[in-house]
Design a protein around this motif. Structure first.
Motif, short mmCIF file in Angstrom:
data_model
loop_
_atom_site.label_atom_id
_atom_site.label_comp_id
_atom_site.label_asym_id
_atom_site.label_seq_id
_atom_site.Cartn_x
_atom_site.Cartn_y
_atom_site.Cartn_z
N GLY A 163 -77.11 -134.38 -31.58
CA GLY A 163 -75.73 -134.63 -31.19
C GLY A 163 -74.85 -133.39 -31.18
N GLU A 164 -75.42 -132.19 -31.22
CA GLU A 164 -74.60 -130.99 -31.17
C GLU A 164 -73.99 -130.82 -29.78
OE1 GLU A 164 -77.85 -130.73 -32.28
OE2 GLU A 164 -77.40 -130.65 -34.42
N VAL A 165 -72.89 -130.13 -29.71
CA VAL A 165 -72.22 -129.85 -28.45
C VAL A 165 -72.86 -128.63 -27.80
CG1 VAL A 165 -70.01 -129.12 -27.44
CG2 VAL A 165 -70.04 -130.82 -29.27
N ALA A 166 -73.10 -128.70 -26.49
CA ALA A 166 -73.62 -127.56 -25.74
C ALA A 166 -72.49 -126.53 -25.60
CB ALA A 166 -74.11 -128.00 -24.37
N MET A 167 -72.70 -125.34 -26.14
CA MET A 167 -71.67 -124.30 -26.17
C MET A 167 -72.07 -123.12 -25.29
SD MET A 167 -69.34 -125.39 -28.38
CE MET A 167 -68.45 -123.96 -28.94
N GLU A 168 -71.07 -122.48 -24.69
CA GLU A 168 -71.29 -121.22 -23.98
C GLU A 168 -70.36 -120.17 -24.58
OE1 GLU A 168 -70.33 -121.12 -19.80
OE2 GLU A 168 -68.58 -122.37 -20.08
N GLU A 169 -70.76 -118.90 -24.45
CA GLU A 169 -69.97 -117.79 -24.97
C GLU A 169 -69.68 -116.82 -23.85
OE1 GLU A 169 -71.61 -115.63 -28.26
OE2 GLU A 169 -72.24 -117.45 -29.28
N LEU A 170 -68.50 -116.20 -23.92
CA LEU A 170 -68.14 -115.13 -23.02
C LEU A 170 -67.67 -113.96 -23.87
CD1 LEU A 170 -67.67 -114.29 -20.03
CD2 LEU A 170 -65.30 -115.05 -20.33
N HIS A 171 -68.33 -112.82 -23.70
CA HIS A 171 -67.96 -111.61 -24.42
C HIS A 171 -67.18 -110.71 -23.47
CE1 HIS A 171 -70.89 -112.14 -27.87
NE2 HIS A 171 -71.19 -113.13 -27.03
N LEU A 172 -66.01 -110.26 -23.93
CA LEU A 172 -65.13 -109.45 -23.10
C LEU A 172 -64.97 -108.05 -23.68
CD1 LEU A 172 -62.19 -111.99 -22.57
CD2 LEU A 172 -64.07 -111.51 -20.99
N VAL A 173 -64.94 -107.06 -22.80
CA VAL A 173 -64.49 -105.72 -23.15
C VAL A 173 -63.10 -105.57 -22.55
CG1 VAL A 173 -66.80 -104.73 -23.28
CG2 VAL A 173 -65.58 -104.67 -21.11
N HIS A 174 -62.29 -104.71 -23.14
CA HIS A 174 -60.93 -104.52 -22.64
C HIS A 174 -60.45 -103.13 -22.98
CE1 HIS A 174 -59.12 -105.17 -26.69
NE2 HIS A 174 -60.19 -105.91 -26.85
N GLU A 175 -59.30 -102.76 -22.43
CA GLU A 175 -58.78 -101.40 -22.60
C GLU A 175 -57.56 -101.34 -23.50
OE1 GLU A 175 -58.22 -99.89 -18.65
OE2 GLU A 175 -60.34 -100.13 -18.15
N GLY A 176 -57.29 -102.39 -24.23
CA GLY A 176 -56.17 -102.35 -25.16
C GLY A 176 -55.69 -103.75 -25.49
N ILE A 177 -55.11 -103.87 -26.68
CA ILE A 177 -54.58 -105.15 -27.14
C ILE A 177 -53.14 -104.92 -27.60
CG2 ILE A 177 -55.51 -104.79 -29.46
CD1 ILE A 177 -55.96 -107.82 -29.61
N GLU A 178 -52.25 -105.81 -27.20
CA GLU A 178 -50.83 -105.67 -27.51
C GLU A 178 -50.24 -107.00 -27.96
OE1 GLU A 178 -49.34 -102.74 -27.46
OE2 GLU A 178 -51.00 -101.69 -26.46
N TYR A 179 -49.28 -106.94 -28.88
CA TYR A 179 -48.45 -108.11 -29.19
C TYR A 179 -47.45 -108.28 -28.06
CZ TYR A 179 -49.90 -108.84 -34.02
OH TYR A 179 -50.61 -109.14 -35.15
N VAL A 180 -47.15 -109.50 -27.70
CA VAL A 180 -46.19 -109.78 -26.63
C VAL A 180 -45.06 -110.61 -27.21
CG1 VAL A 180 -45.91 -110.88 -24.39
CG2 VAL A 180 -48.06 -109.77 -24.95
N SER A 181 -43.84 -110.25 -26.85
CA SER A 181 -42.66 -111.02 -27.29
C SER A 181 -42.63 -112.36 -26.57
CB SER A 181 -41.38 -110.26 -26.98
OG SER A 181 -41.38 -109.02 -27.60
N LEU A 182 -42.27 -113.39 -27.30
CA LEU A 182 -42.14 -114.72 -26.69
C LEU A 182 -40.68 -115.12 -26.62
CD1 LEU A 182 -45.11 -116.51 -28.45
CD2 LEU A 182 -45.02 -115.64 -26.15
#
Length: 152
Positions: A133-152
């Motif tokens: 009864g486990e859920v079939a899971m998929e994964e996506l691995h991402l590379v990126h060029e920077g991470i920033e906090y964003v004002s809401l």
């Protein structure tokens, strides 16, 4: 963002993929796990011959970002895999990815944006006919060029 005494839960969040810069549609996808949100600054040692202290100064230079992993239950949507395939086939297809933390009332309280994210790895579900009864899971691995906090 207002501060509060209790931390936000790690279970209320949204992941949004902007359309590619060349045009197209955003990816609509829900994920159950996001991990690897991190960045690290590299430093160079530098010392002038006239420095009074016999110690090297630490000068910041480049930074590196951690690979971000997104996991979700397999739902039949192929948009994520299509993006992976596009990059796998040689296209430069960066997207801005926004991960938004929600409070208990599902209000947006914090957003992190990955700049120029691209898929590096896709992992399909592990399938087994054990009847667990486990859920079939998929994964996506991402590379990126920077991470920033964003004002809401």
């Amino acid at each position: 963002m207002a501060t509060r005494s209790n931390p936000y839960g790690a279970f209320n969040f949204q992941v949004e993929f902007d359309p590619p810069p060349t045009g197209g549609d955003p990816i609509a996808a829900g994920f159950s796990d996001v991990s690897g949100l991190g960045s690290e600054v590299n430093f160079s040692d530098y010392r002038e011959g006239s420095d009074a202290d016999n110690v090297a100064r630490k000068i910041p230079n480049t930074h590196k970002t951690d690979e971000v992993t997104l996991k979700r239950g397999l739902i039949g949507s192929t948009e994520v895999f299509a993006w992976f395939k596009e990059v796998r086939d040689g296209a430069y297809a960066p997207r801005r990815v926004t991960i938004t933390v929600l409070d208990e009332s599902r209000n947006k309280v914090l957003a992190l944006q990955l700049r120029n994210a691209q898929p590096r790895k896709w992992i399909g579900p592990a399938l087994a006919a054990k009847g667990g009864g486990e859920v079939a899971m998929e994964e996506l691995h991402l590379v990126h060029e920077g991470i920033e906090y964003v004002s809401l």
